[in-house]
Design a protein around this motif. Sequence first.
Motif, PDB file in Angstrom:
ATOM      1  N   ARG A 297      -3.638  -2.033  -0.823  1.00  0.00           N
ATOM      2  CA  ARG A 297      -4.892  -1.282  -0.919  1.00  0.00           C
ATOM      3  C   ARG A 297      -4.667   0.214  -0.714  1.00  0.00           C
ATOM      4  O   ARG A 297      -5.282   1.031  -1.398  1.00  0.00           O
ATOM      5  N   ALA A 298      -3.815   0.585   0.217  1.00  0.00           N
ATOM      6  CA  ALA A 298      -3.542   2.010   0.442  1.00  0.00           C
ATOM      7  C   ALA A 298      -2.924   2.635  -0.800  1.00  0.00           C
ATOM      8  O   ALA A 298      -3.300   3.749  -1.192  1.00  0.00           O
TER       9      ALA A 298
ATOM     10  N   ASN B  98       1.590  -8.036   2.749  1.00  0.00           N
ATOM     11  CA  ASN B  98       0.971  -6.851   3.325  1.00  0.00           C
ATOM     12  C   ASN B  98      -0.085  -6.303   2.368  1.00  0.00           C
ATOM     13  O   ASN B  98       0.161  -5.373   1.622  1.00  0.00           O
ATOM     14  N   TRP B  99      -1.300  -6.881   2.394  1.00  0.00           N
ATOM     15  CA  TRP B  99      -2.336  -6.460   1.465  1.00  0.00           C
ATOM     16  C   TRP B  99      -2.909  -5.096   1.815  1.00  0.00           C
ATOM     17  O   TRP B  99      -3.463  -4.416   0.966  1.00  0.00           O
ATOM     18  N   ILE B 100      -2.762  -4.673   3.079  1.00  0.00           N
ATOM     19  CA  ILE B 100      -3.256  -3.342   3.463  1.00  0.00           C
ATOM     20  C   ILE B 100      -2.425  -2.267   2.768  1.00  0.00           C
ATOM     21  O   ILE B 100      -2.967  -1.261   2.302  1.00  0.00           O
TER      22      ILE B 100
ATOM     23  N   TYR C  79      -6.860  -8.848  -3.993  1.00  0.00           N
ATOM     24  CA  TYR C  79      -5.744  -8.411  -3.178  1.00  0.00           C
ATOM     25  C   TYR C  79      -4.872  -9.618  -2.871  1.00  0.00           C
ATOM     26  O   TYR C  79      -5.320 -10.758  -2.932  1.00  0.00           O
TER      27      TYR C  79
ATOM     28  N   SER D 202     -10.539  -3.386  -4.332  1.00  0.00           N
ATOM     29  CA  SER D 202     -11.532  -3.849  -3.364  1.00  0.00           C
ATOM     30  C   SER D 202     -11.670  -5.366  -3.331  1.00  0.00           C
ATOM     31  O   SER D 202     -11.897  -5.947  -2.275  1.00  0.00           O
TER      32      SER D 202
ATOM     33  N   SER E 154       4.480  -1.622  -2.615  1.00  0.00           N
ATOM     34  CA  SER E 154       4.451  -2.347  -1.341  1.00  0.00           C
ATOM     35  C   SER E 154       5.677  -3.233  -1.182  1.00  0.00           C
ATOM     36  O   SER E 154       6.218  -3.370  -0.087  1.00  0.00           O
TER      37      SER E 154
END
Length: 188
Positions: free
Chosen positions: A25-26, A20-22, A15, A12, A81
Amino acid sequence: MFAAFILGALGSFVYPKEGNWIAVRACVWVEILLLFGIALFFPKAALPHSFQYANLWVILFHGARGLALSFAMFAAAHFISFRMKPEPRRGSDPLFGQGRNFLLLAALLFLCGEYAGIIWCQNGWGDIWHWSSVFFQSTLIILCFMFAFHIPGKNACSNDLRAVIAMMTPLFMLAVAVIKWRVFETAQ
């Protein structure tokens, strides 16, 4: 549960600033679901030797191990990632470097936990070390960390191999924890 909480906090609030930080997180949330799935099979009652948790070195030992697992899983999210990117775009990706830094922090926390365990053994049993399956498992985890750091080469193939081994390290740590729990349960 402690490792899932720490992993959630890392996912949370910490990051990658680039890349590609998304995706990171995923991956973190999938890892948290994996930890919750494993926690469903663990007992919900206190263990018979829980009286030892009043000792500072026992708390530091288990706390550092939980932190090490959390940081190793966060590093694995970075490496996953990194590996999901197309081959030509990997190059000198910051996700790889950030994942390596978090894996290094996980190794340091694991070794700090081992040191706390040495002091716990010295205070509790009068000796710091006896060869057993638990020490053998800890040695294998340390060797897995070291293998991920010391693969030679600076090309893309060696980075891919480092990433795969680094992704496997927290899975190995989880497997060791589950095996220890199963062996303990059957011994009772």
